[in-house]
Design an enzyme around this catalytic site. Structure first.
Site, mmCIF file in Angstrom:
data_model
loop_
_atom_site.group_PDB
_atom_site.id
_atom_site.type_symbol
_atom_site.label_atom_id
_atom_site.label_comp_id
_atom_site.label_asym_id
_atom_site.label_seq_id
_atom_site.Cartn_x
_atom_site.Cartn_y
_atom_site.Cartn_z
ATOM 1 N N ASP A 10 0.882 -1.171 0.000
ATOM 2 C CA ASP A 10 0.000 0.000 0.000
ATOM 3 C C ASP A 10 0.916 1.217 0.000
ATOM 4 O O ASP A 10 1.397 1.626 1.058
ATOM 5 C CB ASP A 10 -0.905 -0.024 1.234
ATOM 6 C CG ASP A 10 -1.833 1.172 1.301
ATOM 7 O OD1 ASP A 10 -2.188 1.717 0.241
ATOM 8 O OD2 ASP A 10 -2.178 1.577 2.427
ATOM 9 N N GLU A 71 -1.191 -1.338 -4.672
ATOM 10 C CA GLU A 71 -2.414 -0.554 -4.839
ATOM 11 C C GLU A 71 -2.226 0.435 -5.974
ATOM 12 O O GLU A 71 -1.244 1.171 -6.016
ATOM 13 C CB GLU A 71 -2.753 0.199 -3.546
ATOM 14 C CG GLU A 71 -4.064 0.949 -3.663
ATOM 15 C CD GLU A 71 -4.474 1.591 -2.359
ATOM 16 O OE1 GLU A 71 -5.029 0.887 -1.512
ATOM 17 O OE2 GLU A 71 -4.209 2.795 -2.196
ATOM 18 N N ASP A 144 -2.281 1.021 7.291
ATOM 19 C CA ASP A 144 -1.619 0.821 5.996
ATOM 20 C C ASP A 144 -1.185 -0.646 5.840
ATOM 21 O O ASP A 144 -1.206 -1.196 4.749
ATOM 22 C CB ASP A 144 -0.399 1.737 5.865
ATOM 23 C CG ASP A 144 -0.757 3.177 6.136
ATOM 24 O OD1 ASP A 144 -1.257 3.843 5.217
ATOM 25 O OD2 ASP A 144 -0.558 3.626 7.282
#
Length: 185
Positions: A10, A71, A144
């Site tokens: 992420d 991501e 996260d």
């Protein structure tokens, strides 16, 4: 179905979530590790990017993943945030490519939908479902890291389906080619 190990990332400049998950579709998943690579906002950008690269490289060395799920950067109202996220994402892509690892980009809504069934789920819902799926007492911290776990799970679940579709397409192409050759005799 073969078990795969996926490193979920992420991307972010201050906290870049990282997580290693192993598993296969229809089989229990195993969380190998989850955390965040952190850099200080007081450090100049090039050194922050080097810090992210070193952190990701350490995770790649430690967990030896079969694939990396990152991501996909999406448009945000805050341009500086999206720029930092894009830069961290680029570092993740380079680290994976340098090792010849396949990389999949998943949107936040795609990962949320895979984990919760709702592409608009909030962070708390994602964290709760990640914990439930993996049999954890609570969601990985920081948030996260939980998002990175969700990306890895999404990739295992969806990547398996994508691999089966690719294999079916290859099998079909072989059969078509064989039929073409047989007719030509």
């Amino acid at each position: 179905m073969r078990r795969v190990r996926v490193l979920g990332i992420d991307p972010g400049l201050t906290r870049c979530g990282v997580a290693a998950v192993e598993g296969a579709i229809g089989r229990p998943l195993t969380l190998l590790g989850a955390d965040a690579v952190r850099t200080s906002p007081d450090t100049d950008l090039p050194h922050r990017l080097v810090g992210i690269e070193r952190g990701i490289e350490e995770w790649l060395d430690r967990y030896q993943p079969d694939a990396v799920a990152v991501e996909r950067v999406f448009a945000q109202h805050n341009l500086s945030t999206v720029m930092g996220t894009a830069q961290a994402s680029g570092i993740a892509l380079v680290c994976a490519a340098r090792r010849g690892l396949p990389v999949a980009m998943h949107t936040p809504s795609e990962a949320k939908a895979a984990i919760t069934g709702n592409g608009r789920a909030d962070k708390a819902q994602v964290g709760t479902m990640v914990a439930r799926i993996l049999g954890l007492d609570g969601p990985p911290k920081p948030a996260d890291a939980a998002d990175a776990v969700a990306l890895a799970i999404c990739h295992i679940w969806r990547g398996g389906a994508q691999a089966r579709v690719a294999q079916a397409q290859q099998d079909f192409a072989r059969k078509v080619e064989l039929a073409r050759r047989t007719r030509g005799r």
